[in-house]
Motif scaffolding. Structure first.
Motif, PDB file in Angstrom:
ATOM      1  N   ASN A  32       1.079  -1.267   0.349  1.00  0.00           N
ATOM      2  CA  ASN A  32      -0.179  -0.002  -0.232  1.00  0.00           C
ATOM      3  C   ASN A  32       1.504   1.304   0.171  1.00  0.00           C
ATOM      4  N   TYR A  36       2.452  11.528   2.202  1.00  0.00           N
ATOM      5  CA  TYR A  36       2.247  12.672   3.394  1.00  0.00           C
ATOM      6  C   TYR A  36       2.614  13.776   3.640  1.00  0.00           C
ATOM      7  N   LEU A  46      -1.875  13.348   5.770  1.00  0.00           N
ATOM      8  CA  LEU A  46      -1.715  11.779   5.099  1.00  0.00           C
ATOM      9  C   LEU A  46      -2.692  12.875   3.632  1.00  0.00           C
ATOM     10  N   LYS A  49      -3.654   8.005  -0.647  1.00  0.00           N
ATOM     11  CA  LYS A  49      -3.315   6.803  -0.738  1.00  0.00           C
ATOM     12  C   LYS A  49      -3.488   5.418  -1.843  1.00  0.00           C
ATOM     13  N   PHE A  51      -4.733   1.341  -3.074  1.00  0.00           N
ATOM     14  CA  PHE A  51      -3.984   0.099  -2.155  1.00  0.00           C
ATOM     15  C   PHE A  51      -4.758  -0.946  -3.515  1.00  0.00           C
ATOM     16  N   PHE A  90       6.578  12.976   1.975  1.00  0.00           N
ATOM     17  CA  PHE A  90       6.702  12.223   2.739  1.00  0.00           C
ATOM     18  C   PHE A  90       6.173  10.864   1.700  1.00  0.00           C
ATOM     19  N   GLN A  94       3.596   0.696   2.710  1.00  0.00           N
ATOM     20  CA  GLN A  94       3.343   0.087   3.710  1.00  0.00           C
ATOM     21  C   GLN A  94       3.395  -1.987   3.461  1.00  0.00           C
ATOM     22  N   ASN A  96       3.414  -4.288   5.055  1.00  0.00           N
ATOM     23  CA  ASN A  96       1.966  -4.843   6.101  1.00  0.00           C
ATOM     24  C   ASN A  96       2.078  -4.367   7.028  1.00  0.00           C
ATOM     25  N   ASN A  97       0.805  -5.300   7.980  1.00  0.00           N
ATOM     26  CA  ASN A  97       0.409  -4.447   8.694  1.00  0.00           C
ATOM     27  C   ASN A  97       1.082  -3.445   9.864  1.00  0.00           C
ATOM     28  N   ASN A  98       2.456  -3.585  10.384  1.00  0.00           N
ATOM     29  CA  ASN A  98       3.107  -2.747  10.840  1.00  0.00           C
ATOM     30  C   ASN A  98       4.615  -2.675   9.949  1.00  0.00           C
ATOM     31  N   MET A 100       5.810   0.238   8.137  1.00  0.00           N
ATOM     32  CA  MET A 100       5.817   1.058   7.005  1.00  0.00           C
ATOM     33  C   MET A 100       6.730   1.788   7.320  1.00  0.00           C
ATOM     34  N   PHE A 102       9.415   4.861   4.636  1.00  0.00           N
ATOM     35  CA  PHE A 102       9.008   6.189   4.444  1.00  0.00           C
ATOM     36  C   PHE A 102      10.509   6.453   3.748  1.00  0.00           C
ATOM     37  N   GLY A 103      10.033   7.776   2.901  1.00  0.00           N
ATOM     38  CA  GLY A 103      10.871   7.932   2.502  1.00  0.00           C
ATOM     39  C   GLY A 103      11.824   9.427   2.905  1.00  0.00           C
TER      40      GLY A 103
ATOM     41  N   TYR B  33       1.644   3.180  16.988  1.00  0.00           N
ATOM     42  CA  TYR B  33       3.614   2.998  16.162  1.00  0.00           C
ATOM     43  C   TYR B  33       3.755   4.109  16.972  1.00  0.00           C
ATOM     44  N   TYR B  35       7.955   6.380  15.670  1.00  0.00           N
ATOM     45  CA  TYR B  35       8.348   6.438  14.925  1.00  0.00           C
ATOM     46  C   TYR B  35       9.286   7.284  15.667  1.00  0.00           C
ATOM     47  N   LEU B  43      10.875   8.930   7.956  1.00  0.00           N
ATOM     48  CA  LEU B  43      10.471   8.265   9.324  1.00  0.00           C
ATOM     49  C   LEU B  43      11.193   7.342   9.730  1.00  0.00           C
ATOM     50  N   PHE B  45      10.306   3.485  11.432  1.00  0.00           N
ATOM     51  CA  PHE B  45       9.897   2.748  12.646  1.00  0.00           C
ATOM     52  C   PHE B  45      10.564   2.131  13.815  1.00  0.00           C
ATOM     53  N   TYR B  48       5.735  -1.091  17.246  1.00  0.00           N
ATOM     54  CA  TYR B  48       3.940  -1.249  17.095  1.00  0.00           C
ATOM     55  C   TYR B  48       3.460  -1.935  17.777  1.00  0.00           C
ATOM     56  N   ASP B  56       5.467  -5.369  18.738  1.00  0.00           N
ATOM     57  CA  ASP B  56       6.171  -5.651  17.294  1.00  0.00           C
ATOM     58  C   ASP B  56       7.643  -4.442  17.579  1.00  0.00           C
ATOM     59  N   GLY B  98      -5.381  -1.237  13.165  1.00  0.00           N
ATOM     60  CA  GLY B  98      -4.469  -1.764  12.330  1.00  0.00           C
ATOM     61  C   GLY B  98      -4.452  -2.155  11.190  1.00  0.00           C
ATOM     62  N   TRP B  99      -4.956  -2.721  10.413  1.00  0.00           N
ATOM     63  CA  TRP B  99      -5.108  -3.656   9.675  1.00  0.00           C
ATOM     64  C   TRP B  99      -4.592  -2.369   8.425  1.00  0.00           C
ATOM     65  N   SER B 100      -3.908  -3.090   7.497  1.00  0.00           N
ATOM     66  CA  SER B 100      -2.610  -2.123   6.277  1.00  0.00           C
ATOM     67  C   SER B 100      -3.719  -1.159   5.530  1.00  0.00           C
TER      68      SER B 100
END
Lengths: 112, 115
Positions: A32, A36, A46, A49, A51, A90, A94, A96-98, A100, A102-103, B33, B35, B43, B45, B48, B56, B98-100
């Motif tokens: 995804n 930002y 945001l 986005k 998906f 930015f 993403q 997966n869920n966690n 993410m 960033f550039g 989250y 960061y 940023l 990470f 989480y 995580d 928390g879903w993507s």
């Protein structure tokens, strides 16, 4: 490891100029994509986005971005910038869920 | 409604001291989250939290960094024995599930300066 790269560190434009900010992400299966914006003195917000579906995504304030899967790109565009668009932008992916990523950000300065 | 809030907004500390940074997510958001934004960097990470699941911690840069989330709401990021390279803006974000596909909403950040 997954990563996101933004090609331009600082872009300076005059009002009414067209804008394109580059963003490339590394392969990682389904991803995804986000843009930002951080206006001076404010927190991250945001812009838009992606998906799935239409690869041309429209966001707030006249911004749009195009997902090009073959190029692993998600460039941000605006046909005519305004002074109020001065901010840091930015790109993020993403995986997966966690996870993410960033550039490093692109600082946009629009001269009145 | 209220957004994500963080405190303090600025923190100056001496090398070797411990610091605690606080994040209040949007009410009802189950995912949180942390960061870090270092000067000239994107940023990064850190950690989480998702509901009652184990966090995580894969992004924490060293064992001097830890975080907890009490009652599924407020979170505290603790940095022990701070170093100058810890100087950065620490950002917290929350999302509903928390879903993507969820949008992450960011707080204003805490600017940490380690002298």
């Amino acid at each position: 490891a997954q990563s996101v790269s933004q090609h331009n560190h600082h872009v300076i434009l005059s009002e009414a100029a067209s804008l394109e900010l580059g963003c490339n992400y590394s392969y990682g299966g389904t991803v995804n994509l986000f843009w930002y914006v951080q206006y001076p003195g404010q927190h991250l917000q945001l812009l838009l986005k992606y998906f799935s579906g239409d690869p041309l995504v429209k966001g707030i304030k006249g911004f749009e971005a195009e997902f090009i899967k073959s190029k692993f790109s998600f460039n941000l565009r605006k046909p005519s910038v305004q002074w109020s668009d001065t901010a840091e932008y930015f790109c993020a992916a993403q995986y997966n869920n966690n996870d993410m990523r960033f550039g490093a950000g692109t600082r946009l300065t629009v001269k009145p | 409604g209220a957004g994500v809030s963080q405190s303090p907004s600025n923190k100056v500390t001496e090398k070797g001291k411990d610091v605690e940074l606080r994040c209040d997510p949007i009410s009802g958001h189950t995912a949180l989250y942390w960061y870090r934004q270092s000067l000239g960097q994107g940023l990064e990470f850190l950690i989480y939290f998702q509901g009652n699941s184990a966090p995580d911690k894969s992004g924490l840069p060293s064992d001097r960094f830890s975080a907890e989330r009490t009652g599924g709401s407020v979170s505290t990021l603790t940095i022990q024995r701070t170093q100058q390279e810890d100087s950065a803006v620490y950002l917290c974000a929350s999302s509903l599930t928390g879903w993507s596909t969820d949008t992450q909403y960011f707080g204003p950040g805490t600017r940490l300066t380690v002298l």
